[in-house]
Write an enzyme that holds these catalytic residues in place. Sequence first.
Site, PDB file in Angstrom:
ATOM      1  N   THR A 213     -10.233   0.233   1.951  1.00 33.58           N
ATOM      2  CA  THR A 213      -9.118  -0.399   1.259  1.00 33.58           C
ATOM      3  C   THR A 213      -9.388  -1.880   1.147  1.00 33.58           C
ATOM      4  OG1 THR A 213      -6.808  -0.870   1.151  1.00 33.58           O
ATOM      5  CG2 THR A 213      -7.697  -0.751   3.287  1.00 33.58           C
ATOM      6  N   GLU A 300      -7.153  -4.556  11.688  1.00 39.54           N
ATOM      7  CA  GLU A 300      -5.803  -4.779  12.210  1.00 39.54           C
ATOM      8  C   GLU A 300      -5.756  -4.586  13.726  1.00 39.54           C
ATOM      9  OE1 GLU A 300      -3.326  -3.631   8.180  1.00 39.54           O
ATOM     10  OE2 GLU A 300      -3.743  -2.056   9.638  1.00 39.54           O
ATOM     11  N   ASN A 423       1.123  -1.704  11.457  1.00 42.68           N
ATOM     12  CA  ASN A 423       1.372  -0.636  10.497  1.00 42.68           C
ATOM     13  C   ASN A 423       2.776  -0.049  10.578  1.00 42.68           C
ATOM     14  OD1 ASN A 423      -1.192   0.050   8.842  1.00 42.68           O
ATOM     15  ND2 ASN A 423      -1.938  -0.446  10.882  1.00 42.68           N
ATOM     16  N   SER A 428       8.323  -3.627   6.279  1.00 42.46           N
ATOM     17  CA  SER A 428       9.558  -4.318   6.676  1.00 42.46           C
ATOM     18  C   SER A 428       9.644  -5.697   6.046  1.00 42.46           C
ATOM     19  CB  SER A 428       9.615  -4.453   8.198  1.00 42.46           C
ATOM     20  OG  SER A 428       9.583  -3.179   8.794  1.00 42.46           O
TER      21      SER A 428
END
Length: 428
Positions: A213, A300, A423, A428
Amino acid sequence: MAKELEALTAEKPKAPKVSPLAPKGGFPQLPVIAGVDFASAQAGVRYKGRNDVMLARLAPGSVIAGTFTRSATRSAAVLDCQAKIGASAEADQGAAILVNSGNSNAFTGQRGRDSVEALTQNVAQLLDLPLSRVFTSSTGVIGEPLPHDRIIASLEELDGNLAADGITGAAQAIMTTDTFPKGAMAEIEIGGKPVRIAGIAKGSGMIAPDMATMLVYIFTDAAIGQTQLQSLVSRLTDTSFNCITVDSDTSTSDTLLVAATGQSGAAEITDLRSPEGRSFAEALDAVMLDLAHQVIRDGEGATKFVGITVTGATNDADAKRCALSIANSPLVKTAVAGEDPNWGRIVAAIGKSGAAADRDRLAISFGGISVATKGMVDPAYREEDGAAYMTREEIEIGVDLGLGDGKSKVWTCDLTHRYIEINADYRS
């Protein structure tokens, strides 16, 4: 509809803490590439107060090559780029690349296709280009309609700010959960004339081979035909971006575009086997591998950069299959995060990989430390040595299958609590 748009432009989130694996020198000083101008702007695609769209304008005569995700659910922008790469192979007109972050325009049906059409038409009209020479990319949340009208509203500003030295801003504008912008460069000589390469990338999560990605844009002033460039890019992708994995998830939006403007003044590269062709290939490979490694370094929640080398396989494909099984194993990755030299998890990952393996021929090492030989723990191995090695930020895991000459190397990172936090809160 008003509430929906308001939600899409939530307040700018707090800047993420920069990955501890980020390059120590920060974003590199990238060279100006003759024939390319860049601009970035705030379109408000998802967040307020940050640049989230970039435009690159390429001079007439530029050739473009690319590789893309092969996901069955790839986005409208990816499908549009794929169709245009071949169709505009040797076009003599200029070209443009428009990229937005915050919204991937994926799984959006006809609306997604309409957004791509609207964006390409407006860029083509603004820059006086044929539609076949306008490429778009989108990255971010999947499944939400792209507010392309906001991007269109920023085009005049982008056009007015186009500059040869604007690549740093472009690298920042394409970030999503990235904690640092990613850039790499190389310079070689062909016939006594300098040839420069500069590239930028984004990527942090949903990273797995078959393109990950990520969005990657590489620019060079080399003179090379589209066919030769495409052949080279396809080959080098398999040993760089298709050899990295953060979490085993392949995205809907992966795009790698390489543009060559031909404005270096050096002779055209017509034979990739020539000294000039090999020199250019080595330089492009270095840039692609550097960017791929930076994506892993920004995985991440990553705290460890891990290289996995498999040798002694029956063939290269089996070696890669085995290496990726280790790299994608949550058990291996969490052990690395906990600095636990749990080589038993590596054995398990080898066994489930589908690659040919013989338990009694396996050898495993951590860096220069022999951990297992001939299918059992090395008599000289000390657990405290393995534990000490695992405290490093950069870790090398070696596996020899003892079956043949096949070999492969892939790169990954550890899996920490922070990955879950990022994740879980992504939308949010």
